[in-house]
Motif scaffolding. Structure first.
Motif, PDB file in Angstrom:
ATOM      1  N   VAL A   1     -26.321  29.504 -11.994  1.00 52.22           N
ATOM      2  CA  VAL A   1     -27.145  29.953 -13.123  1.00 52.22           C
ATOM      3  C   VAL A   1     -27.801  28.768 -13.826  1.00 52.22           C
ATOM      4  O   VAL A   1     -28.971  28.811 -14.197  1.00 52.22           O
ATOM      5  N   GLY A   2     -27.070  27.670 -14.011  1.00 56.18           N
ATOM      6  CA  GLY A   2     -27.575  26.542 -14.782  1.00 56.18           C
ATOM      7  C   GLY A   2     -28.276  25.498 -13.952  1.00 56.18           C
ATOM      8  O   GLY A   2     -27.796  24.365 -13.808  1.00 56.18           O
ATOM      9  N   LEU A   3     -29.425  25.837 -13.396  1.00 57.68           N
ATOM     10  CA  LEU A   3     -30.200  24.897 -12.583  1.00 57.68           C
ATOM     11  C   LEU A   3     -31.136  24.075 -13.470  1.00 57.68           C
ATOM     12  O   LEU A   3     -31.545  24.524 -14.543  1.00 57.68           O
ATOM     13  N   PRO A   4     -31.519  22.858 -13.037  1.00 55.48           N
ATOM     14  CA  PRO A   4     -32.342  22.001 -13.887  1.00 55.48           C
ATOM     15  C   PRO A   4     -33.796  22.445 -14.028  1.00 55.48           C
ATOM     16  O   PRO A   4     -34.471  22.076 -14.987  1.00 55.48           O
ATOM     17  N   ASP A   5     -34.310  23.247 -13.067  1.00 58.43           N
ATOM     18  CA  ASP A   5     -35.715  23.652 -13.176  1.00 58.43           C
ATOM     19  C   ASP A   5     -35.870  25.095 -13.655  1.00 58.43           C
ATOM     20  O   ASP A   5     -36.478  25.359 -14.682  1.00 58.43           O
TER      21      ASP A   5
ATOM     22  N   ILE B   1     -24.651  35.867  -4.814  1.00 53.09           N
ATOM     23  CA  ILE B   1     -23.454  35.645  -5.631  1.00 53.09           C
ATOM     24  C   ILE B   1     -23.815  34.613  -6.688  1.00 53.09           C
ATOM     25  O   ILE B   1     -24.195  33.490  -6.358  1.00 53.09           O
ATOM     26  N   PHE B   2     -23.719  34.992  -7.960  1.00 55.25           N
ATOM     27  CA  PHE B   2     -23.984  34.042  -9.035  1.00 55.25           C
ATOM     28  C   PHE B   2     -22.794  33.110  -9.226  1.00 55.25           C
ATOM     29  O   PHE B   2     -21.638  33.525  -9.135  1.00 55.25           O
ATOM     30  N   LEU B   3     -23.104  31.872  -9.518  1.00 58.45           N
ATOM     31  CA  LEU B   3     -22.104  30.848  -9.765  1.00 58.45           C
ATOM     32  C   LEU B   3     -22.420  30.223 -11.113  1.00 58.45           C
ATOM     33  O   LEU B   3     -23.534  29.725 -11.325  1.00 58.45           O
ATOM     34  N   THR B   4     -21.472  30.268 -12.056  1.00 54.19           N
ATOM     35  CA  THR B   4     -21.786  29.788 -13.393  1.00 54.19           C
ATOM     36  C   THR B   4     -20.559  29.304 -14.136  1.00 54.19           C
ATOM     37  O   THR B   4     -19.435  29.715 -13.845  1.00 54.19           O
ATOM     38  N   ALA B   5     -20.787  28.432 -15.103  1.00 51.35           N
ATOM     39  CA  ALA B   5     -19.701  27.954 -15.960  1.00 51.35           C
ATOM     40  C   ALA B   5     -19.453  28.911 -17.108  1.00 51.35           C
ATOM     41  O   ALA B   5     -18.460  28.811 -17.814  1.00 51.35           O
ATOM     42  N   ARG B   6     -20.371  29.847 -17.302  1.00 52.35           N
ATOM     43  CA  ARG B   6     -20.239  30.801 -18.396  1.00 52.35           C
ATOM     44  C   ARG B   6     -19.529  32.053 -17.909  1.00 52.35           C
ATOM     45  O   ARG B   6     -19.851  32.589 -16.864  1.00 52.35           O
TER      46      ARG B   6
END
Length: 231
Positions: A56-60, A79-84
């Motif tokens: 989810v948290g990509l730089p662009d 499949i989403f991958l996220t720290a949230r």
């Protein structure tokens, strides 16, 4: 033939661990670190990619935005991958077209297992619409209300009991293996086991018998799975 998994992740250590875990399990991992690079690759030839692991948290581009854009031309599983780990994030992710959601930190082996489950589900036969004259007479399914009636009485079911019974009702006389039922019903539930299916079947049967103890519509195929009788 080895299936290709696209990993869209800007953290190198995470991407390397995922690539190793997937390659060890027989997949061919491909890694990009930007959302636009993933979109360009999929627009070029989406048929090469079996599944996308999307951070989810990509730089662009935000991963949610990447998913929204790719869903305009591509139905490859995501499949989403996220720290949230907020519930609202999971809901948003699933509503815009993701197939699963994994929160960091995570076990690479667990993610590989989820990849396999989703790809296995893709191979399940598509359920044809059941003709009205072939719907099990004893049941009435009101999917828009998430309710099932049995001999005219509304069953009090938990979420997974409802989904499990609904799956069986929609394919009368079709033999589902435990693995198929796990993939279809427990799509986003972690740490579930095949025995979970047996436990829920037992609970559903008990509730059916409270209404009619002379009828046992759920058929057990020993060592194979379950089906529901047409009549």
């Amino acid at each position: 033939m080895s299936q290709t998994i696209l990993i869209v992740e800007d953290e190198v250590a995470i991407a390397q661990n995922l690539c190793y875990a997937l390659a060890t399990d027989g997949f061919t991992p491909v890694h990009v670190n930007l959302g636009q690079a993933a979109l360009d690759m999929l627009q070029s030839d989406q048929s090469k990619i079996a599944l996308i692991v999307l951070d989810v948290g990509l730089p662009d581009l935000n991963g949610f935005e990447v998913c929204r854009r790719l869903r305009q031309f591509c139905q490859t599983p995501v499949i989403f991958l996220t720290a949230r780990g907020d519930e609202i994030d999971r809901i948003v992710g699933l509503e815009i077209g993701a197939d699963d959601y994994v929160t960091k930190p995570f076990s690479p082996r667990e993610l590989v297992a989820r990849v396999r489950a989703i790809l296995r589900r893709q191979l399940l036969p598509v359920a044809a619409e059941t003709p009205l004259d072939q719907v099990p007479e004893r049941f009435e399914l009101r999917a828009d209300e998430a309710r099932i009636f049995y001999f005219g009485e509304c069953l009090t079911l938990t979420r997974y009991e409802y989904l499990l019974l609904k799956t069986l009702i929609e394919r009368p006389n079709f033999l589902f293996s435990r693995a198929q039922l796990m993939d279809l019903v427990w799509t986003h539930a972690a740490n579930t086991m095949d025995r979970t299916v047996d436990t829920h079947i037992k609970s559903i049967r008990a509730k059916l018998k409270l209404i009619n103890d002379q009828d046992d519509p759920i058929q057990t195929h020993r060592g194979m799975g379950y089906s529901i009788a047409l009549a």
